[in-house]
Design an enzyme around this catalytic site. Structure first.
Site, PDB file in Angstrom:
ATOM      1  N   GLU A 262      -4.408   7.793   7.458  1.00 51.18           N
ATOM      2  CA  GLU A 262      -5.262   6.795   6.803  1.00 51.18           C
ATOM      3  C   GLU A 262      -5.438   5.584   7.736  1.00 51.18           C
ATOM      4  O   GLU A 262      -6.529   5.004   7.816  1.00 51.18           O
ATOM      5  CB  GLU A 262      -4.641   6.377   5.461  1.00 51.18           C
ATOM      6  CG  GLU A 262      -5.613   5.642   4.561  1.00 51.18           C
ATOM      7  CD  GLU A 262      -4.994   5.240   3.216  1.00 51.18           C
ATOM      8  OE1 GLU A 262      -3.846   5.643   2.917  1.00 51.18           O
ATOM      9  OE2 GLU A 262      -5.675   4.506   2.468  1.00 51.18           O
TER      10      GLU A 262
ATOM     11  N   HIS B 112       0.824  -1.205   0.000  1.00 53.94           N
ATOM     12  CA  HIS B 112       0.000   0.000   0.000  1.00 53.94           C
ATOM     13  C   HIS B 112       0.864   1.263   0.000  1.00 53.94           C
ATOM     14  O   HIS B 112       0.575   2.245  -0.692  1.00 53.94           O
ATOM     15  CB  HIS B 112      -0.928  -0.039   1.224  1.00 53.94           C
ATOM     16  CG  HIS B 112      -1.670   1.237   1.460  1.00 53.94           C
ATOM     17  ND1 HIS B 112      -1.254   2.176   2.380  1.00 53.94           N
ATOM     18  CD2 HIS B 112      -2.782   1.747   0.869  1.00 53.94           C
ATOM     19  CE1 HIS B 112      -2.093   3.205   2.358  1.00 53.94           C
ATOM     20  NE2 HIS B 112      -3.024   2.962   1.451  1.00 53.94           N
TER      21      HIS B 112
ATOM     22  N   GLU C 149       2.104   1.822  -3.405  1.00 54.66           N
ATOM     23  CA  GLU C 149       1.047   2.379  -4.255  1.00 54.66           C
ATOM     24  C   GLU C 149       0.987   3.910  -4.099  1.00 54.66           C
ATOM     25  O   GLU C 149       0.919   4.646  -5.078  1.00 54.66           O
ATOM     26  CB  GLU C 149      -0.298   1.736  -3.887  1.00 54.66           C
ATOM     27  CG  GLU C 149      -1.517   2.323  -4.560  1.00 54.66           C
ATOM     28  CD  GLU C 149      -2.602   2.681  -3.555  1.00 54.66           C
ATOM     29  OE1 GLU C 149      -2.937   3.867  -3.456  1.00 54.66           O
ATOM     30  OE2 GLU C 149      -3.102   1.768  -2.840  1.00 54.66           O
ATOM     31  N   HIS C 150       1.051   4.386  -2.849  1.00 52.19           N
ATOM     32  CA  HIS C 150       1.040   5.839  -2.628  1.00 52.19           C
ATOM     33  C   HIS C 150       2.228   6.510  -3.327  1.00 52.19           C
ATOM     34  O   HIS C 150       2.084   7.563  -3.929  1.00 52.19           O
ATOM     35  CB  HIS C 150       1.139   6.139  -1.129  1.00 52.19           C
ATOM     36  CG  HIS C 150      -0.191   6.249  -0.449  1.00 52.19           C
ATOM     37  ND1 HIS C 150      -0.550   7.348   0.278  1.00 52.19           N
ATOM     38  CD2 HIS C 150      -1.237   5.389  -0.383  1.00 52.19           C
ATOM     39  CE1 HIS C 150      -1.772   7.169   0.783  1.00 52.19           C
ATOM     40  NE2 HIS C 150      -2.202   5.985   0.393  1.00 52.19           N
TER      41      HIS C 150
END
Lengths: 429, 441
Positions: free
Chosen positions: A142, A66, A69-70
């Protein structure tokens, strides 16, 4: 050359091909639509934490897929792909699940230019310690947002009951502690392992020419290592859970519950697709909106409209899932167990099965309306070794007997677990 | 895409969209009324009770079997508010007959079943069944209470509720929990009959069937709809200025990990003659897109949050910003949000960011016709606002918006309310609130 295949049940045509670099390309032409949609996905998700790279075993922190991905949106020279694409009006985003990372956009103009940008930025790793560091604060927020989501908390506590070893137990996003161990070097290694074209799929839907899509890929992506990365994952073979209940307290209005049971997934291909369909259909016939059990529990006030059931799967794991809110989750659990015993002994009502087949005909048409879902499903089905557009035809082949067998094999009451999120008062009462 | 609008009976309107590219069709029917505390939860409850059973199919099982036999047709309660107009009805989605075995007539079946749900409920002695009313009443009240489960949307709702506490707009689309729990079956039956008689009715269809066929079917199906004097004086009261001179600040605590900050503004004088395309572009510049000031500054530059975004309610004339932050960063985030708004008001908008904002709106508008649900909500919203242009015209108009017109919106807005949902921290609450009140002055 792209291969053309027709799917008469839904009236669709799919073009499939493999680019010179090894990327699998799938295009679903959609005449008359203004928007075009593309997803560039890799067979890499939150659970792929251990793998072999250059003959060496790697063990990466939770949350790295993740985090990567950012950071993929950053380009050299301080440019950012999110800014570039959205400044042209494209609606661009990305997500990371347990077993897939996908970058996607939807646009009404400039499809070719946007597609080039998508292929380019996802294939261009550019990380510095500074840019990696600056993302940490954003991802921490997040993580906190997820911590405040009762649905999210409940889901992970269900997985914790079902799995003792498999990394699906852990959050895709990781924890504040685990992401603190992620460096630019970690991101480069993961990119090198998993973002090679042979490990990825490009799926496109819209009013586009399939051959153009393949040509653009050939122009943008250089040939690369054709080998697929070797992923190491602990497996859970024990079907009887060690613990069967988990209760969390959070500020919610009434108890939320998730009931689950572990399924050993088929290895891959159409058999896996068929197993998914049987698992979902069995859940729906046991407790879905058309089932006698749901009607009974609804009339007793034990369930409301916010109830759902089906099957879920990730690499190496699969599970049946029933979830909703109820003032008395234990009563729902007991009623479900009873229904499973009854079906195991007497079978499902054949009339219900026939109705569910009709529902599936309509449902197959409905799922094809959502481009984003279709493209993501096309990619993830490729990773599982089958073509997503074969799903409607397979769904028509299912038999009542295999649904009943499924219930007897996988859903025996001693295999069921339940995770509950309840308001703090409920525990004191 | 061919669009038509016709009045089928007094106060019964149909918006018809001919579109052949979809595999499914949709139909919605909405009963409109003025949003007010006494009736909001009754209006909202009605479609849920009606969905329990009709005269012909009096229970869940019988109704569900009919949905299943119509190849998984879904008919769901659709309750929303647009400004201070409440809408209550059904949204149906069903497969196009062209994809089904020969001789299927799901179109007629789905429209008939939707109208049967609306007009022919299961009753005893002319009254809605007490068991259905009681059970759906509790379900709806639970659903209202469940708003707290999603902290971000809950915080936005609470900010709006505080901000508009002297206006009916503060009422949620389902009404409030307390009045919902007090609804009895007699009262609801009476209200249902009144609503049918007096409410303007908006219908929407999008699919492959020709206009004539749809109007014939629907004229037939609405023939039994009782029509009395219409409530056509419904509308939204727009407040231009803030309630108090300085923004009011409300902080609430809960067992949460993250603080949700929501700031509410009145759009102000610009609502006298709203520059609609500029309102869309303004929101994209300020906080409605990944190229917006809030995304680029509050998230990407200061790394204060994962999300910081703005939404406009153009009907009521409100602007709301929400961000998930750490409590200790509140002042920093708030100041940055205000400072970005001030820069826009000063006209400091680059050509690049204006171009990006316009491109985002153009793309949004041009993709509306790609989804039936977007078309339904766009068309219904336009009708309720008395606007006639479609998404393509709006896309054209957006391209002419200038930085000056965007700045004018930012100059017009007036901050009215700041709301914080933050982790529990004992007795310090009062002190903090006082301190903050001083700082914002």
């Amino acid at each position: 050359m792209m291969q053309r295949r027709e799917y008469p049940m839904t009236g669709d045509v799919l073009y499939s091909g493999t680019a010179a670099c090894g990327l699998r390309v799938r295009v679903l032409p959609k005449k008359g639509f203004t928007g075009s949609y593309a997803v560039f996905a890799t067979d890499y998700g939150g659970t792929y934490r251990r793998f072999v790279l250059d003959g060496q075993e790697m063990d990466t922190p939770a949350g790295v897929a993740h985090y990567l991905e950012h950071k993929m949106f950053d380009l050299p020279d301080g440019e950012n792909a999110l800014t570039i694409l959205s400044s042209r009006g494209a609606d661009v985003n990305a997500f990371t699940s347990t077993d897939i990372t996908a970058y996607h956009f939807q646009c009404t103009e400039g499809f070719e230019e946007n597609l080039r940008t998508l292929l380019h930025f996802v294939s261009t790793p550019y990380f510095t310690e500074e840019t990696v560091e600056k993302e940490r604060g954003i991802i921490e927020q997040e993580i906190h947002m997820g911590e405040d989501s009762p649905g999210n908390a409940n889901y992970y506590s269900l997985l914790g009951l079902l799995y003792q070893k498999h990394p699906i137990r852990e959050k895709v996003i990781g924890s504040v502690e685990s992401i603190s161990r992620i460096t630019a070097e970690t991101l480069y290694q993961c990119h090198r392992a998993f973002y090679r074209p042979s490990n990825m799929v490009l799926a496109v839907a819209g009013d586009v020419d399939p051959e153009d899509v393949l040509r653009i890929v050939d122009e943008e992506l250089a040939p690369a290592d054709p080998e697929r990365p070797q992923v190491l994952m602990e497996s859970d073979e024990d079907l009887v859970p060690a613990e069967t209940r988990s209760v969390l307290q959070m500020p919610v209005s009434q108890p939320l519950f998730l009931i689950g049971a572990k399924i050993l997934p088929e290895k891959e291909g159409p058999a896996l697709c068929r197993q998914d369909l049987v698992a979902s259909l069995a859940a729906v016939m046991l407790a879905g909106q058309s089932s006698p059990l749901y009607h009974r529990l609804y009339e007793q006030g034990l369930l409301n409209r916010r109830f759902d059931c089906g099957a879920d799967r990730s690499r190496g794991v699969a599970y049946e899932i029933f979830g909703g809110e109820s003032r008395d989750p234990e009563a729902v659990f007991q009623a479900l167990c009873e229904e499973i015993r009854r079906v195991s002994e007497h079978g499902f009502d054949p009339a219900l099965f026939e109705r569910m087949k009709r529902v599936a005909i309509g449902g197959n048409l409905r799922v094809m309306e959502d481009f984003e879902d279709v493209c993501v499903s096309l990619a993830s089905a490729e990773f599982d070794g089958y073509c997503y557009l074969d799903m409607p035809a397979i769904s028509m082949e299912l038999t009542l007997a295999e649904c009943e067998d499924f219930v007897r094999t996988w859903l025996q009451p001693e295999r069921l677990v339940m995770s509950i999120v309840q308001p703090p008062e409920a525990s004191q009462a | 895409m061919e669009t038509k609008r016709v009045q089928l009976r007094p106060g019964v309107w149909l918006t018809y969209v001919m579109e052949e590219k979809f595999k499914t069709a949709c139909f919605s029917v909405s009963l409109l009324s003025q949003l007010c505390r006494d009736t909001a939860s009754m209006n909202a409850l009605i479609p849920y009770v009606l969905k329990r059973g009709t005269n012909q199919s009096p229970d869940l099982q019988a109704i569900q079997e009919r949905f299943d036999n119509l190849y998984g047709t879904s008919v769901d309660p659709l309750v929303f508010k647009s400004g201070e107009i409440q809408s209550s009805g059904f949204y149906a989605s069903f497969p196009e007959d062209d994809f089904l075995p020969e001789g299927s007539d799901v179109l007629r079946g789905a429209l008939s079943l939707t109208m049967e749900l609306l007009l022919s409920p299961a009753t005893r002695g002319g009254l809605l069944l007490p068991a259905y009313v009681e059970s759906e009443r509790e379900n709806l009240a639970d659903q209202i209470a469940a708003r707290v489960n999603n902290k971000r949307t809950y915080a936005v709702f609470r900010c709006m509720e505080e901000m508009c506490r002297f206006e009916d707009y503060a009422i949620g689309r389902y009404g409030d929990e307390e009045s919902c729990r007090s609804i009895g079956y007699r009262k609801l039956s009476r209200h249902y009959k009144e609503l049918l008689q007096h409410a303007p009715v908006e219908m929407f269809y999008c699919g492959r069937a020709p206009f004539r066929k749809i109007t014939e079917i629907l004229s037939d199906l609405t023939a039994t709809l009782p029509r009395g004097e219409l409530d056509d004086e419904i509308g939204t009261d727009i407040r231009m200025n803030s309630v108090e001179e300085e923004p009011r600040i409300t902080e609430e605590h809960m067992d949460v990990a993250q603080t949700n900050l929501v700031i509410g503004w009145r759009l102000g004088e610009c609502m006298e003659e709203p520059d609609i395309p500029a309102l869309y572009v303004f929101n994209a510049v300020f906080g409605g897109s990944p190229n917006s000031r809030l995304f680029l500054h509050v998230r990407e530059k200061l790394h204060l949050c994962y999300y910081a975004s703005s939404v406009l309610d153009q009907v009521k004339g409100l602007l709301l910003v929400s961000a998930g932050i750490q409590r200790e960063n509140y002042e920093l985030a708030r100041d940055e949000i205000f400072s970005q708004l001030r820069l826009i008001a000063e006209g400091q908008i680059s050509d690049v960011e204006l171009g990006a904002a316009i491109a985002a709106i153009v793309s949004d508008m041009r993709s509306v016709p790609d989804s039936q649900a977007s078309l339904q909500s766009f068309c219904t919203a336009q009708v309720l606002r008395g606007l006639e242009f479609g998404p393509e015209e709006l896309a054209e108009l957006a391209q002419e918006v200038t930085a000056e017109r965007v700045a004018r919106i930012a100059q017009s807005v007036v901050c009215d309310q700041i709301y914080l949902l933050s982790p529990e921290e004992g007795d310090e609450e009062e002190e903090i609130q006082e301190e903050e009140a001083e700082e914002t002055t």
